[in-house]
Scaffold this motif. Structure first.
Motif, PDB file in Angstrom:
ATOM      1  N   SER A 232       0.804  -1.129  -0.033  1.00 45.85           N
ATOM      2  CA  SER A 232      -0.602   0.114  -0.288  1.00 45.85           C
ATOM      3  C   SER A 232       0.466   1.165  -0.220  1.00 45.85           C
ATOM      4  O   SER A 232       0.126   2.468  -0.299  1.00 45.85           O
ATOM      5  CB  SER A 232      -0.774   0.025   1.342  1.00 45.85           C
ATOM      6  OG  SER A 232      -0.310  -0.017   2.103  1.00 45.85           O
ATOM      7  N   GLU A 235       2.629   3.500  -4.021  1.00 39.86           N
ATOM      8  CA  GLU A 235       2.303   4.894  -5.044  1.00 39.86           C
ATOM      9  C   GLU A 235       3.378   5.345  -4.360  1.00 39.86           C
ATOM     10  O   GLU A 235       3.673   7.283  -5.256  1.00 39.86           O
ATOM     11  CB  GLU A 235       1.106   4.835  -5.026  1.00 39.86           C
ATOM     12  CG  GLU A 235       0.467   6.136  -5.646  1.00 39.86           C
ATOM     13  CD  GLU A 235      -1.032   5.828  -5.926  1.00 39.86           C
ATOM     14  OE1 GLU A 235      -1.382   7.343  -6.710  1.00 39.86           O
ATOM     15  OE2 GLU A 235      -1.459   5.061  -5.190  1.00 39.86           O
ATOM     16  N   MET A 301      -8.406   0.285  -9.504  1.00 35.70           N
ATOM     17  CA  MET A 301      -7.979   2.135  -9.281  1.00 35.70           C
ATOM     18  C   MET A 301      -7.196   2.284 -10.572  1.00 35.70           C
ATOM     19  O   MET A 301      -7.551   3.924 -10.635  1.00 35.70           O
ATOM     20  CB  MET A 301      -6.288   1.297  -9.035  1.00 35.70           C
ATOM     21  CG  MET A 301      -5.675   2.455  -8.917  1.00 35.70           C
ATOM     22  SD  MET A 301      -4.147   3.106  -9.657  1.00 35.70           S
ATOM     23  CE  MET A 301      -3.368   1.582  -9.800  1.00 35.70           C
ATOM     24  N   LEU A 302      -7.404   2.352 -12.191  1.00 36.89           N
ATOM     25  CA  LEU A 302      -6.565   2.587 -12.718  1.00 36.89           C
ATOM     26  C   LEU A 302      -8.206   2.943 -13.744  1.00 36.89           C
ATOM     27  O   LEU A 302      -8.321   4.766 -14.387  1.00 36.89           O
ATOM     28  CB  LEU A 302      -6.219   1.866 -14.224  1.00 36.89           C
ATOM     29  CG  LEU A 302      -5.072   1.458 -14.166  1.00 36.89           C
ATOM     30  CD1 LEU A 302      -4.486   0.376 -15.588  1.00 36.89           C
ATOM     31  CD2 LEU A 302      -3.755   2.555 -14.000  1.00 36.89           C
ATOM     32  N   LEU A 305      -9.609   6.682 -11.897  1.00 36.40           N
ATOM     33  CA  LEU A 305      -8.289   7.801 -12.727  1.00 36.40           C
ATOM     34  C   LEU A 305      -8.166   8.197 -14.223  1.00 36.40           C
ATOM     35  O   LEU A 305      -8.250   9.527 -14.385  1.00 36.40           O
ATOM     36  CB  LEU A 305      -7.148   7.148 -12.596  1.00 36.40           C
ATOM     37  CG  LEU A 305      -6.526   6.979 -10.568  1.00 36.40           C
ATOM     38  CD1 LEU A 305      -5.596   5.977 -10.272  1.00 36.40           C
ATOM     39  CD2 LEU A 305      -7.066   8.337  -9.800  1.00 36.40           C
ATOM     40  N   ILE A 425      -2.735  -3.738  -7.284  1.00 37.71           N
ATOM     41  CA  ILE A 425      -2.418  -1.618  -7.568  1.00 37.71           C
ATOM     42  C   ILE A 425      -1.263  -0.931  -7.658  1.00 37.71           C
ATOM     43  O   ILE A 425      -0.953  -0.346  -7.806  1.00 37.71           O
ATOM     44  CB  ILE A 425      -3.783  -1.441  -6.235  1.00 37.71           C
ATOM     45  CG1 ILE A 425      -4.890  -1.980  -6.402  1.00 37.71           C
ATOM     46  CG2 ILE A 425      -3.096  -0.027  -5.703  1.00 37.71           C
ATOM     47  CD1 ILE A 425      -5.979  -1.511  -5.064  1.00 37.71           C
ATOM     48  N   ALA A 429       0.543   1.120  -9.889  1.00 46.58           N
ATOM     49  CA  ALA A 429       0.227   2.905  -9.768  1.00 46.58           C
ATOM     50  C   ALA A 429       1.826   2.487  -9.942  1.00 46.58           C
ATOM     51  O   ALA A 429       2.526   4.132 -10.126  1.00 46.58           O
ATOM     52  CB  ALA A 429       0.442   2.458  -7.769  1.00 46.58           C
ATOM     53  N   GLN A 433       2.882   5.697 -12.485  1.00 45.30           N
ATOM     54  CA  GLN A 433       3.890   7.015 -12.068  1.00 45.30           C
ATOM     55  C   GLN A 433       5.450   7.142 -12.779  1.00 45.30           C
ATOM     56  O   GLN A 433       5.089   8.117 -12.735  1.00 45.30           O
ATOM     57  CB  GLN A 433       4.223   6.580 -10.437  1.00 45.30           C
ATOM     58  CG  GLN A 433       3.481   7.193  -9.409  1.00 45.30           C
ATOM     59  CD  GLN A 433       4.172   6.639  -8.020  1.00 45.30           C
ATOM     60  OE1 GLN A 433       4.658   5.524  -8.089  1.00 45.30           O
ATOM     61  NE2 GLN A 433       4.011   8.002  -7.338  1.00 45.30           N
TER      62      GLN A 433
END
Length: 496
Positions: A232, A235, A301-302, A305, A425, A429, A433
């Motif tokens: 977690s 990111e 998650m993607l 966003l 995730i 991430a 990034q």
């Protein structure tokens, strides 16, 4: 003699699920929806919570992180707790704990108190999710695992898609506290239904009691929690190499590795019996659910966003655009369960994971001007495939197991799926990034999302050849009764 799962007793000759199983399944789904919705509803409200409490987003992020870590503390305890208290009492108690945590969260006065109360919710939710699968599979007594799994996956299909929509509506129409108050009807009705419909399976009064594996508890629970915590933190750090990521990851791997060696070498009494991994069906199912977690949670998650940062949607608009995927997942439940019972989980899984990968490919070509209709169609197909991809390995994990082995298999597969989600995730991430580092303008940002979606396609495609390890077409029932089950586990937990 107990019936091996996946082999229906010959005396029935029926292709219909016992109405009692449907009744128990509906009872469990009502309570589980509170947990699944709560997990995803809060994810869209972190910015509003930061404003309400005048707290930095890094602090408010622990409202979600603390809950997730608490879930992993109690998942491994579900096996022991069910043996000690009985499934019905444990389910009602956990549901009551989740209700208490929800009410306290709605009454929170600052960020710290909300984080603490979310931990209370997580401790209860961690017990409920593996217990749901265990109770329903035990009630089915080995019949129709595909159709039974279609029931269990209702919350899994609804939560990640409808949760953000519900959260967006609550924040649009009411105060943030209502995100937790909406759990109350699910908990109250779910508890009433559980008292009415779940069988009373309390241990015999005065009988031997199962001893808690304290050493295993001290190895597995902190180990899994450290792994999830490290993932977690990816990111917000320098990828996987930052100290805040690497230290908990290595520590968690060490603890889980120690528990694994201990469980595989003990003759009995381990907190979770990992010797069940000697069953090819259990081992392959856990591996596929790990990869399935990546395929489900990473793109979840993607996608929001992408809709928000590239296409300019708000939280509610992004949630509404994900509805086709949820509709596809719901529609797939009945179809996948029926075909799994008919042709076996192997063929269903191969087709499903292949289709998940194919339906994700269009998102690797999207631009800010890509039309919405093709994307909605791709999401619907992806939802269909995801629903089947989760049902097949979940049902296959219980094939050939005895009644008392089901809880351990449930915990193994649940942990595998949740850790897979955390890995998915974290990996996507980091890819997003690095691809968007120094990006300026929608075109460069779109390229970053394209690369992240390609990674999702590749990770999903890894699962396709592994699907061949799942059980094939189910064997017809023996005319003399159910087939014998090969026993891989030794004596059950020692008693005092």
């Amino acid at each position: 003699m107990s019936t091996p799962l996946g082999t229906a007793p010959a005396a029935t000759g029926s292709d219909r699920v016992d109405p009692a199983v449907w009744r128990i399944g509906a009872t469990l789904v009502v309570g589980a929806l509170a947990v699944v919705f709560d997990t995803t509803v809060v994810s869209v409200a972190l910015g509003d919570l930061a404003t309400a409490f005048d707290a930095p987003l890094a602090t408010v992020q622990w409202v979600s992180t603390g809950y997730l870590l608490a879930v992993f503390v109690t998942i491994p305890l579900a096996v022991w707790a069910q043996s000690r208290f009985g499934g019905r009492r444990l389910w009602i108690g956990a549901l009551g704990g989740f209700l208490l945590g929800s009410v306290l969260s709605a009454l929170a006065w600052n960020a710290t108190s909300l984080i603490v109360f979310r931990v209370v919710q997580g401790l209860a939710g961690g017990i409920m999710m593996p217990l749901m699968a265990t109770l329903l599979m035990q009630a089915a007594k080995g019949r129709h695992p595909g159709k039974v799994m279609a029931i269990i996956t209702v919350p899994t299909a609804l939560g990640p898609v409808l949760g953000p929509v519900l959260g967006g509506l609550v924040l649009h129409l009411a105060d943030w506290r209502w995100m937790f108050l909406v759990n109350i009807p699910f908990c109250v009705v779910g508890g009433w239904l559980a008292r009415r419909n779940l069988p009373d399976d309390r241990p015999e009064p005065g009988g031997p009691r199962v001893r808690l594996d304290v050493v295993g508890l001290l190895l597995l629970c902190p180990g899994v929690t450290a792994l999830v915590y490290g993932l977690s933190r990816v990111e917000g750090s320098a990828g996987f190499t930052g100290a805040t990521v690497l230290v908990p990851l290595l520590g968690g791997l060490g603890l889980v590795g120690g528990f694994t060696v201990r469980s595989l070498t003990r003759p009995g009494g381990s907190l979770v019996d990992l010797r069940l991994l000697r069953h090819r069906a259990v081992a392959s199912s856990a591996t596929l659910l790990f990869l399935g977690g990546i395929a489900l949670y990473g793109p979840m998650m993607l996608l929001p966003l992408y809709f928000q940062q590239v296409r300019g949607e708000d939280a509610l608009g992004a949630g509404l655009l994900l509805i086709p995927q949820g509709a596809g997942a719901l529609l797939a439940r009945g179809l996948a369960g029926r075909y799994m019972d008919r042709v076996g989980p192997r063929r269903v899984a191969v087709a499903a994971f292949t289709l998940v990968a194919v339906a994700t490919v269009p998102f690797a070509f999207v631009t800010a001007g890509t039309g919405g209709t093709p994307l909605m169609a791709a999401l619907f197909v992806r939802g269909l495939a995801l629903g089947a991809a989760m049902i097949a390995p979940m049902g296959a994990a219980y094939v050939g197991l005895r009644h008392e082995e089901i809880p351990d298999a449930g915990v193994i597969t649940r942990v595998a799926q949740q850790i897979g989600g955390s890995v998915g995730i974290a990996v996507l991430a980091v890819v997003l990034q690095h691809a968007s580092l120094g990006a300026h303008g929608p075109g460069v940002l779109t390229d970053a999302f394209d690369r992240a979606f390609w990674w999702s396609v590749a990770l999903t495609a890894l699962a396709v050849p592994l699907c061949l390890l799942l059980p094939g077409r189910p064997r017809p029932p023996s005319p003399t009764g159910p087939a014998r089950t090969r026993t891989v586990a030794g004596p059950r937990r020692p008693t005092v």
